[in-house]
Design a protein around this motif. Sequence first.
Motif, short mmCIF file in Angstrom:
data_model
loop_
_atom_site.label_atom_id
_atom_site.label_comp_id
_atom_site.label_asym_id
_atom_site.label_seq_id
_atom_site.Cartn_x
_atom_site.Cartn_y
_atom_site.Cartn_z
N GLU A 153 1.16 -1.08 0.04
CA GLU A 153 0.14 0.00 -0.01
C GLU A 153 1.23 1.42 0.04
O GLU A 153 0.42 2.00 -0.47
CB GLU A 153 -0.83 0.53 1.22
CG GLU A 153 -1.54 1.57 1.01
CD GLU A 153 -2.76 1.03 2.57
OE1 GLU A 153 -2.40 1.46 3.67
OE2 GLU A 153 -3.81 0.61 1.97
N THR A 154 2.01 1.11 0.60
CA THR A 154 3.23 2.52 0.61
C THR A 154 3.11 2.37 -0.86
O THR A 154 3.53 3.92 -1.01
CB THR A 154 4.45 1.84 1.75
OG1 THR A 154 4.06 2.16 2.92
CG2 THR A 154 4.97 2.99 2.21
N ILE A 155 4.09 2.10 -0.99
CA ILE A 155 4.31 1.35 -2.92
C ILE A 155 3.23 2.51 -3.46
O ILE A 155 3.43 3.41 -4.74
CB ILE A 155 5.46 0.59 -2.99
CG1 ILE A 155 6.47 -0.56 -2.19
CG2 ILE A 155 5.80 0.26 -4.53
CD1 ILE A 155 7.09 -1.55 -2.49
N ALA A 156 2.35 1.64 -3.45
CA ALA A 156 1.00 2.17 -4.41
C ALA A 156 1.36 3.81 -4.12
O ALA A 156 0.39 4.50 -5.72
CB ALA A 156 0.32 1.23 -4.53
N MET A 157 0.69 3.68 -3.12
CA MET A 157 0.42 5.28 -2.56
C MET A 157 1.57 6.45 -3.07
O MET A 157 1.64 7.09 -3.62
CB MET A 157 0.79 5.87 -1.62
CG MET A 157 -0.46 5.33 -0.81
SD MET A 157 -0.42 4.88 1.58
CE MET A 157 -0.31 6.91 1.71
N SER A 158 2.71 6.16 -2.73
CA SER A 158 4.28 6.76 -3.46
C SER A 158 4.18 6.67 -4.44
O SER A 158 4.51 7.94 -5.86
CB SER A 158 5.24 5.75 -2.75
OG SER A 158 5.88 4.92 -2.92
N ALA A 159 4.12 5.44 -5.60
CA ALA A 159 4.46 5.67 -6.98
C ALA A 159 3.07 6.08 -7.63
O ALA A 159 3.32 7.65 -9.38
CB ALA A 159 3.78 4.31 -7.49
N LEU A 160 2.15 6.48 -7.68
CA LEU A 160 0.87 7.06 -7.98
C LEU A 160 0.13 8.63 -8.08
O LEU A 160 0.66 9.12 -8.79
CB LEU A 160 -0.61 6.70 -7.87
CG LEU A 160 -1.82 6.91 -7.74
CD1 LEU A 160 -2.11 6.38 -9.53
CD2 LEU A 160 -3.71 6.11 -7.26
N GLY A 161 0.91 8.32 -6.18
CA GLY A 161 0.89 9.99 -6.36
C GLY A 161 1.84 10.79 -7.38
O GLY A 161 2.03 12.24 -7.85
N THR A 162 3.56 10.01 -7.50
CA THR A 162 4.21 10.96 -8.20
C THR A 162 4.67 10.76 -9.63
O THR A 162 4.38 11.74 -10.13
CB THR A 162 5.61 10.16 -7.89
OG1 THR A 162 6.23 10.08 -6.37
CG2 THR A 162 6.93 10.29 -8.69
N LEU A 163 3.59 9.69 -9.79
CA LEU A 163 2.96 10.01 -11.16
C LEU A 163 2.47 10.86 -11.81
O LEU A 163 2.40 11.27 -12.70
CB LEU A 163 1.89 8.24 -11.54
CG LEU A 163 1.32 8.22 -13.59
CD1 LEU A 163 2.45 8.71 -14.16
CD2 LEU A 163 1.03 6.98 -13.64
N LEU A 164 1.24 11.00 -10.90
CA LEU A 164 -0.09 11.60 -10.88
C LEU A 164 1.09 13.35 -10.77
O LEU A 164 0.60 14.56 -11.27
CB LEU A 164 -0.97 12.07 -10.12
CG LEU A 164 -2.21 10.61 -9.84
CD1 LEU A 164 -3.16 10.73 -8.36
CD2 LEU A 164 -2.97 10.77 -11.33
N ALA A 165 2.00 13.19 -10.04
CA ALA A 165 2.74 14.62 -9.64
C ALA A 165 3.25 14.94 -11.30
O ALA A 165 3.45 15.95 -12.12
CB ALA A 165 3.35 14.92 -8.47
N ALA A 166 4.05 13.92 -12.13
CA ALA A 166 4.72 14.27 -13.22
C ALA A 166 3.77 14.25 -14.51
O ALA A 166 4.30 15.44 -15.00
CB ALA A 166 5.93 12.20 -12.96
N ILE A 167 2.44 14.67 -14.00
CA ILE A 167 1.39 14.11 -15.72
C ILE A 167 1.44 16.24 -15.69
O ILE A 167 2.18 16.47 -16.19
CB ILE A 167 0.84 13.25 -15.77
CG1 ILE A 167 1.10 12.30 -16.02
CG2 ILE A 167 -0.56 14.11 -16.30
CD1 ILE A 167 -0.35 11.47 -15.58
N ALA A 168 0.71 16.21 -13.58
CA ALA A 168 1.06 17.46 -13.36
C ALA A 168 1.73 18.76 -13.70
O ALA A 168 1.29 19.62 -14.42
CB ALA A 168 0.25 17.57 -12.34
N GLY A 169 2.86 18.30 -13.15
CA GLY A 169 3.98 19.01 -13.53
C GLY A 169 4.64 19.68 -14.54
O GLY A 169 4.65 20.03 -15.17
#
Length: 264
Positions: free
Chosen positions: A76-92
Amino acid sequence: MSMHRMPAAPRRSMATRLLLLGMAALVIASFGSLSLQWREFFSDSAMQTTAEFLRGFMPPDVSPAFMRKVLTGAAETIAMSALGTLLAAIAGIALALPAAGRLGRPARACTRMILNVSRSIPELVWAAIILVAAGLGPFAGTLALAFHTTGVLGRLFADALENSSPLPEASLRINGAGALAAFLYATLPQTVPQMMSYTLYRWENNIRAAAILGMVGAGGLGQMLKYHLSLFQMHQAATVILAMLALVALVDGLSFALRRMMTR
């Protein structure tokens, strides 16, 4: 045999000297204004209390049932970090274009202000705000990581675009290529490796942040750690802490290997 002398060091401006003096004065004032009790921190009683506290963690709970819970929390921790980073990269990437001045100065100033606000708010504060609307669980933690990391990656991506060489894109424009095609084929390839490196580095940081966000109810290993510490279940808490350390080391190694592959 003639000896080559090193060139003289460049002279520092008065503004630079004043800035360095101001920073030194701030550090000295910080030590003078804070009540730092170093003697009590390293006293015999403090050492004994700390040793007794640490002995309470031994041995870690490695029972199969509990280890399955730890693995679920780690996933769950890996999924949170990976998905949060992916969304941030797209928005960034989307925000980096106006932040780099490609849509005019007003859009650049407005977008830069949004990115500054986004990254100036820590993940824990974002999580506390989002928990009110989304409730407890990993969804709030994922959004908190995404909001904060968007501000960081958006600024880094914008700086990478601004620092890229304008000559390849200008050459394509002169030869009749459109603005979008020139950007995609000339400027973007220059910055993609740097953007990927920034994204992987932020993923490393978000693994640690995701573990901490669980302390405020955002799921993952952090939530497990808070639960077992609040009940003084130290053996289970030790296992969760070791899982956090192993998870961070694993992601750090994976990210380092990926960055090495991209820079070869």
